[in-house]
Design a protein around this motif. Structure first.
Motif, PDB file in Angstrom:
ATOM      1  N   PHE A 165       0.844  -1.188   0.000  1.00  0.00           N
ATOM      2  CA  PHE A 165       0.000   0.000   0.000  1.00  0.00           C
ATOM      3  C   PHE A 165       0.883   1.242   0.000  1.00  0.00           C
ATOM      4  N   GLN A 202       2.341   4.464   1.185  1.00  0.00           N
ATOM      5  CA  GLN A 202       2.492   5.133   2.481  1.00  0.00           C
ATOM      6  C   GLN A 202       2.587   6.651   2.321  1.00  0.00           C
ATOM      7  N   ASP A 260       1.147  -3.208   4.938  1.00  0.00           N
ATOM      8  CA  ASP A 260      -0.321  -3.278   4.901  1.00  0.00           C
ATOM      9  C   ASP A 260      -0.884  -2.090   5.666  1.00  0.00           C
ATOM     10  N   GLU A 261      -2.207  -1.966   5.673  1.00  0.00           N
ATOM     11  CA  GLU A 261      -2.832  -0.788   6.278  1.00  0.00           C
ATOM     12  C   GLU A 261      -2.689  -0.763   7.796  1.00  0.00           C
ATOM     13  N   LYS A 262      -2.710  -1.914   8.433  1.00  0.00           N
ATOM     14  CA  LYS A 262      -2.537  -1.953   9.886  1.00  0.00           C
ATOM     15  C   LYS A 262      -1.104  -1.618  10.281  1.00  0.00           C
ATOM     16  N   TYR A 301       0.913   0.561   8.752  1.00  0.00           N
ATOM     17  CA  TYR A 301       1.191   1.654   7.819  1.00  0.00           C
ATOM     18  C   TYR A 301       2.484   2.403   8.144  1.00  0.00           C
ATOM     19  N   GLY A 315      -2.178   8.257   3.716  1.00  0.00           N
ATOM     20  CA  GLY A 315      -3.232   7.576   4.458  1.00  0.00           C
ATOM     21  C   GLY A 315      -4.351   8.499   4.908  1.00  0.00           C
ATOM     22  N   TYR A 343      -7.544   8.474   7.887  1.00  0.00           N
ATOM     23  CA  TYR A 343      -8.041   7.767   9.068  1.00  0.00           C
ATOM     24  C   TYR A 343      -9.566   7.831   9.107  1.00  0.00           C
ATOM     25  N   GLU A 386      -9.741   2.974  11.726  1.00  0.00           N
ATOM     26  CA  GLU A 386      -8.649   2.312  11.019  1.00  0.00           C
ATOM     27  C   GLU A 386      -8.032   3.268  10.008  1.00  0.00           C
ATOM     28  N   HIS A 441      -6.551   3.918   6.322  1.00  0.00           N
ATOM     29  CA  HIS A 441      -6.714   3.379   4.977  1.00  0.00           C
ATOM     30  C   HIS A 441      -5.649   3.983   4.056  1.00  0.00           C
ATOM     31  N   LEU A 442      -4.979   3.113   3.315  1.00  0.00           N
ATOM     32  CA  LEU A 442      -3.938   3.538   2.389  1.00  0.00           C
ATOM     33  C   LEU A 442      -4.342   3.182   0.962  1.00  0.00           C
TER      34      LEU A 442
END
Length: 285
Positions: free
Chosen positions: A198, A200, A218-220, A222, A264, A266, A272, A274-275
């Protein structure tokens, strides 16, 4: 008092050390803000240090330590009175020497690494054609590596090599060199990056550069940088993938999520981050 009570209290007295360790693990994963966000192995060490100091100030650990010494004297050393005192002293001295040697080794290792990093940072600074500051909320008045004009974490770009260098301030100042390889916008490598990672951050560059794109795992995660793409004004493309931290860990916590071009968003609803994907920025082409 139950004869097992002193031993139970002894077990309980080790809980604060476990909490220090857990906070170190949390800081390694989630980061700790101490003159800039720090993650990974340095975040682990810094987190444990902060937690340890906190528990000494209050003072939880000193009280536990005093009890542990008292228990040792009452329930361990006293029963050993018939054992040769010379053998006992030899064991204690041996443990102290080993611990001291480990501490000294790590101290010298970090000093040598910081000196080497400082020389590489100065060399890169002398030839870099682009300088991008990030994490600007934190500054180092004396300059990172003692370099007066580097008071923030900084990305350096040498277009001739090409090469990207990261100068970071932390417990020990750090320089990270990222060597780039040439590719094309329609290559399988770029397509795989679009599929796996993703975006950044996207940072606009001055000529002969066009933009620098960093990618997260990944998005988690980031904050974890796994790849970087350098796009030139003439359309040529360079990349580095499978970035690692100094200890070889997967991905690199270098604070690049604090670049002005952070991509990203939020979500308050899902809480969460998101990217976007690489394809949203015209790659692969």
């Amino acid at each position: 008092m139950n004869k097992n009570t002193p031993k139970t209290i002894l077990y309980i007295s080790f809980i604060p050390y476990g909490l220090v360790l857990l906070f170190g693990i949390y800081s390694a994963i989630g980061g700790i803000n101490f003159f800039g966000m720090t993650y990974g192995s340095e975040g682990f060490i810094l987190g444990m240090l902060v937690a340890f100091i906190f528990m000494c100030v209050f003072p939880i650990i000193p009280v536990c330590f005093v009890y542990q010494i008292a228990y040792l004297l009452r329930h361990v050393i006293k029963p050993l009175q018939n054992v040769s005192i010379k053998k006992y002293i030899a064991v204690i001295v041996g443990i102290v020497v080993i611990v001291a040697a480990v501490i000294l080794f790590n101290t010298f290792r970090y000093d040598i690494q910081e000196t080497t990093d400082g020389l590489q940072a100065r060399e890169m600074l002398s030839k870099a054609e682009e300088k991008i500051e990030y994490n600007k909320s934190t500054y180092y008045t004396d300059g990172i590596f003692g370099i007066e004009n580097i008071i923030h974490n900084t990305v350096l770009i040498d277009y001739d090599q090409p090469e990207i260098g990261l100068i970071r301030g932390s417990i020990t100042d750090e320089y990270i060199s990222i060597r780039l390889s040439k590719t094309t916008a329609d290559s399988d490598i770029i397509r795989q990056m679009d599929n796996d990672y993703f975006v950044q951050s996207v940072t606009q560059l001055s000529s002969p550069g066009k933009r620098m794109i960093t990618l997260a795992t990944d998005e988690k995660e980031y904050r974890r940088t796994i790849a970087v793409i350098l796009e030139m004004a003439d359309g040529s493309l360079y990349y580095a993938e499978d970035l690692t931290d100094r200890n070889g860990g997967y991905g690199m916590y270098a604070g690049l999520d604090s670049l002005d071009g952070f991509a990203g968003t939020y979500s308050e609803e899902t809480r969460e981050m998101h990217l976007p994907k690489l394809s949203e920025f015209g790659l692969p082409g």
